[in-house]
Motif scaffolding. Structure first.
Motif, mmCIF file in Angstrom:
data_model
loop_
_atom_site.group_PDB
_atom_site.id
_atom_site.type_symbol
_atom_site.label_atom_id
_atom_site.label_comp_id
_atom_site.label_asym_id
_atom_site.label_seq_id
_atom_site.Cartn_x
_atom_site.Cartn_y
_atom_site.Cartn_z
ATOM 1 N N VAL A 171 38.892 30.269 48.245
ATOM 2 C CA VAL A 171 37.676 30.171 49.053
ATOM 3 C C VAL A 171 38.016 29.377 50.313
ATOM 4 C CG1 VAL A 171 35.290 29.386 49.145
ATOM 5 C CG2 VAL A 171 36.239 30.236 46.979
ATOM 6 N N PHE A 172 37.734 29.985 51.463
ATOM 7 C CA PHE A 172 38.029 29.378 52.755
ATOM 8 C C PHE A 172 36.709 28.970 53.403
ATOM 9 C CE2 PHE A 172 40.949 32.826 51.736
ATOM 10 C CZ PHE A 172 42.161 32.148 51.681
ATOM 11 N N GLU A 173 36.547 27.696 53.665
ATOM 12 C CA GLU A 173 35.345 27.193 54.321
ATOM 13 C C GLU A 173 35.665 26.999 55.792
ATOM 14 O OE1 GLU A 173 33.764 23.814 52.277
ATOM 15 O OE2 GLU A 173 33.929 24.754 50.297
ATOM 16 N N ILE A 174 35.086 27.879 56.622
ATOM 17 C CA ILE A 174 35.386 27.926 58.056
ATOM 18 C C ILE A 174 34.101 28.231 58.813
ATOM 19 C CG2 ILE A 174 36.842 28.957 59.843
ATOM 20 C CD1 ILE A 174 38.578 30.138 57.602
ATOM 21 N N ALA A 175 33.849 27.512 59.883
ATOM 22 C CA ALA A 175 32.738 27.803 60.797
ATOM 23 C C ALA A 175 31.409 27.944 60.054
ATOM 24 C CB ALA A 175 33.034 29.072 61.604
ATOM 25 N N ASN A 176 31.169 27.038 59.123
ATOM 26 C CA ASN A 176 29.930 27.029 58.353
ATOM 27 C C ASN A 176 29.757 28.281 57.496
ATOM 28 O OD1 ASN A 176 27.580 25.620 57.559
ATOM 29 N ND2 ASN A 176 26.308 26.844 58.942
ATOM 30 N N MET A 177 30.872 28.917 57.141
ATOM 31 C CA MET A 177 30.847 30.067 56.241
ATOM 32 C C MET A 177 31.834 29.858 55.110
ATOM 33 S SD MET A 177 30.628 33.355 58.831
ATOM 34 C CE MET A 177 31.883 32.740 59.963
ATOM 35 N N CYS A 178 31.573 30.514 53.983
ATOM 36 C CA CYS A 178 32.483 30.524 52.852
ATOM 37 C C CYS A 178 33.007 31.942 52.676
ATOM 38 C CB CYS A 178 31.789 30.056 51.581
ATOM 39 S SG CYS A 178 31.414 28.288 51.577
ATOM 40 N N ILE A 179 34.327 32.080 52.755
ATOM 41 C CA ILE A 179 34.999 33.375 52.721
ATOM 42 C C ILE A 179 35.924 33.377 51.515
ATOM 43 C CG2 ILE A 179 36.520 34.935 53.995
ATOM 44 C CD1 ILE A 179 35.583 33.400 56.549
ATOM 45 N N ALA A 180 35.757 34.344 50.621
ATOM 46 C CA ALA A 180 36.520 34.363 49.370
ATOM 47 C C ALA A 180 37.481 35.547 49.337
ATOM 48 C CB ALA A 180 35.584 34.428 48.175
ATOM 49 N N HIS A 181 38.673 35.309 48.794
ATOM 50 C CA HIS A 181 39.668 36.354 48.551
ATOM 51 C C HIS A 181 39.905 36.388 47.044
ATOM 52 C CE1 HIS A 181 43.666 38.245 48.348
ATOM 53 N NE2 HIS A 181 43.397 38.751 49.549
ATOM 54 N N LEU A 182 39.591 37.534 46.422
ATOM 55 C CA LEU A 182 39.619 37.608 44.955
ATOM 56 C C LEU A 182 41.015 37.742 44.375
ATOM 57 C CD1 LEU A 182 36.517 39.872 44.175
ATOM 58 C CD2 LEU A 182 36.652 37.384 44.396
ATOM 59 N N GLY A 183 42.023 38.001 45.214
ATOM 60 C CA GLY A 183 43.376 38.143 44.701
ATOM 61 C C GLY A 183 43.507 39.359 43.812
ATOM 62 N N HIS A 184 44.294 39.242 42.750
ATOM 63 C CA HIS A 184 44.543 40.342 41.814
ATOM 64 C C HIS A 184 43.670 40.130 40.574
ATOM 65 C CE1 HIS A 184 47.014 43.551 39.980
ATOM 66 N NE2 HIS A 184 47.445 43.760 41.212
ATOM 67 N N LEU A 185 42.367 40.223 40.774
ATOM 68 C CA LEU A 185 41.405 39.879 39.727
ATOM 69 C C LEU A 185 41.434 40.903 38.594
ATOM 70 C CD1 LEU A 185 39.144 37.886 38.924
ATOM 71 C CD2 LEU A 185 37.539 39.405 40.117
ATOM 72 N N HIS A 186 41.514 40.428 37.357
ATOM 73 C CA HIS A 186 41.638 41.307 36.197
ATOM 74 C C HIS A 186 40.443 41.267 35.260
ATOM 75 C CE1 HIS A 186 46.353 41.655 36.252
ATOM 76 N NE2 HIS A 186 45.763 42.087 37.367
ATOM 77 N N HIS A 187 39.460 40.431 35.512
ATOM 78 C CA HIS A 187 38.327 40.336 34.587
ATOM 79 C C HIS A 187 37.083 39.898 35.342
ATOM 80 C CE1 HIS A 187 38.657 35.924 34.625
ATOM 81 N NE2 HIS A 187 39.956 36.075 34.430
ATOM 82 N N THR A 188 35.934 40.136 34.748
ATOM 83 C CA THR A 188 34.688 39.665 35.351
ATOM 84 C C THR A 188 34.641 38.132 35.262
ATOM 85 O OG1 THR A 188 33.534 39.985 33.247
ATOM 86 C CG2 THR A 188 33.428 41.790 34.853
ATOM 87 N N LEU A 189 33.730 37.550 36.007
ATOM 88 C CA LEU A 189 33.693 36.100 36.137
ATOM 89 C C LEU A 189 32.660 35.480 35.205
ATOM 90 C CD1 LEU A 189 33.889 35.879 40.030
ATOM 91 C CD2 LEU A 189 35.768 35.745 38.377
ATOM 92 N N THR A 190 33.007 34.330 34.678
ATOM 93 C CA THR A 190 32.060 33.571 33.871
ATOM 94 C C THR A 190 31.062 32.883 34.790
ATOM 95 O OG1 THR A 190 33.366 31.541 33.931
ATOM 96 C CG2 THR A 190 33.878 33.134 32.178
ATOM 97 N N GLN A 191 29.968 32.413 34.231
ATOM 98 C CA GLN A 191 28.993 31.675 35.028
ATOM 99 C C GLN A 191 29.622 30.415 35.604
ATOM 100 O OE1 GLN A 191 25.829 32.769 35.885
ATOM 101 N NE2 GLN A 191 26.120 31.099 37.356
#
Length: 281
Positions: A171-191
């Protein structure tokens, strides 16, 4: 991870100013066999089958204090630039690299097209999304006007088991924004993982639907993140990209950019959640 990712090469990107892409010799590229559209190439597969997009000369122009420039280099690699021109390369590797040395390089462990053991000299922060002891990478790094933090996920290993914490969502926090890169995601996310990621404005998502997360699972993740802009990556082909877009049209607007580089700010993000397609695979 080794082996499969070493089977491909990519035509190098042109220099910083837009120039024709130099052709590679036959010895530098493996000849990909013809395949039916429904067949998904093994990772990294089609990294080598499409010419890399030429990054426009405008990339060097200064940004306003609220702007971010996002350029799709190819596969899972983006170049992210902050208002103070901090440069970040995602899933930095030996095959697909931006035309300039980044200040920050993030990596993941699934295949060799997502990391390197030979980062270029001059990179100030090399952030690997895994640890050799299997514990979460847990990065939280700040440089100038950029903060980078990571949330660990698991990946499948070559034996069919699980490599715990082998991937990080950066997660990149830049210019009052949060930008996410999921990478090589293999499963859904937990809460808990969703809580750790937090509010996201822009997300870069792998959409191959096979080697990473399946299509339904990826849609579930994207719905959970609630980002205003989704940028597909890791699609390999127009077939898999079109399949993803057809599924996303049920709930999201679809837009395409003519060049691989896009400048945006908090105030210019789409009003409705939108999939923004940048040229390249």
């Amino acid at each position: 991870m080794r082996g499969l990712g070493d089977l491909c090469r990519i035509i190098p990107l042109a220099a910083f100013v837009a120039l024709p892409v130099a052709p590679s010799t036959a010895s530098e590229l493996l000849q990909a066999p013809a395949a039916k559209p429904e067949m998904v190439e093994n990772c990294p597969g089609l990294v080598a089958s499409n010419a890399a997009p030429v990054i426009p000369a405008a990339l060097r122009l200064a940004l306003a204090s609220d702007q971010v420039r996002l350029t799709y280099v190819g596969h899972s690699t983006f170049l992210i630039e902050s208002p103070q021109l901090v440069r970040i390369a995602t899933d930095y590797n030996d095959y697909v690299r931006p035309p300039i040395v980044p200040d920050i390089a993030t990596m993941n462990h699934a295949h060799s097209t997502h990391f390197t053991n030979r980062p270029e000299p001059g990179i100030k922060f090399v952030l690997r999304g895994w640890r050799e002891d299997g514990r979460p990478a847990a990065h939280d790094t700040s440089y100038k006007d950029v903060r980078v933090r990571s949330v660990s996920t698991n990946i499948r290993d070559w034996a069919g088991g699980t490599e715990k914490n082998g991937n990080s969502i950066f997660v990149f926090e830049i210019a009052n924004m949060c930008i996410a890169h999921l990478g090589h995601l293999h499963h859904t996310l937990t809460q808990q993982q969703l809580n750790d990621i937090g509010r996201i404005d822009v997300v870069m998502a792998p959409v191959d639907g096979n080697l990473t997360l399946d299509l339904d699972g990826m849609v579930e993740v994207l719905q959970g993140l609630k980002a205003q802009m989704i940028v597909p990556m890791h699609s390999f082909s127009t077939y898999t990209l079109d399949r993803f877009l057809a599924r996303m049209r049920q709930d999201f607007a679809i837009s395409s950019n003519e060049t691989p580089s896009l400048v945006f700010s908090k105030t210019t993000l789409p009003a409705a959640p939108t999939v923004m397609v940048l040229p390249g695979h």
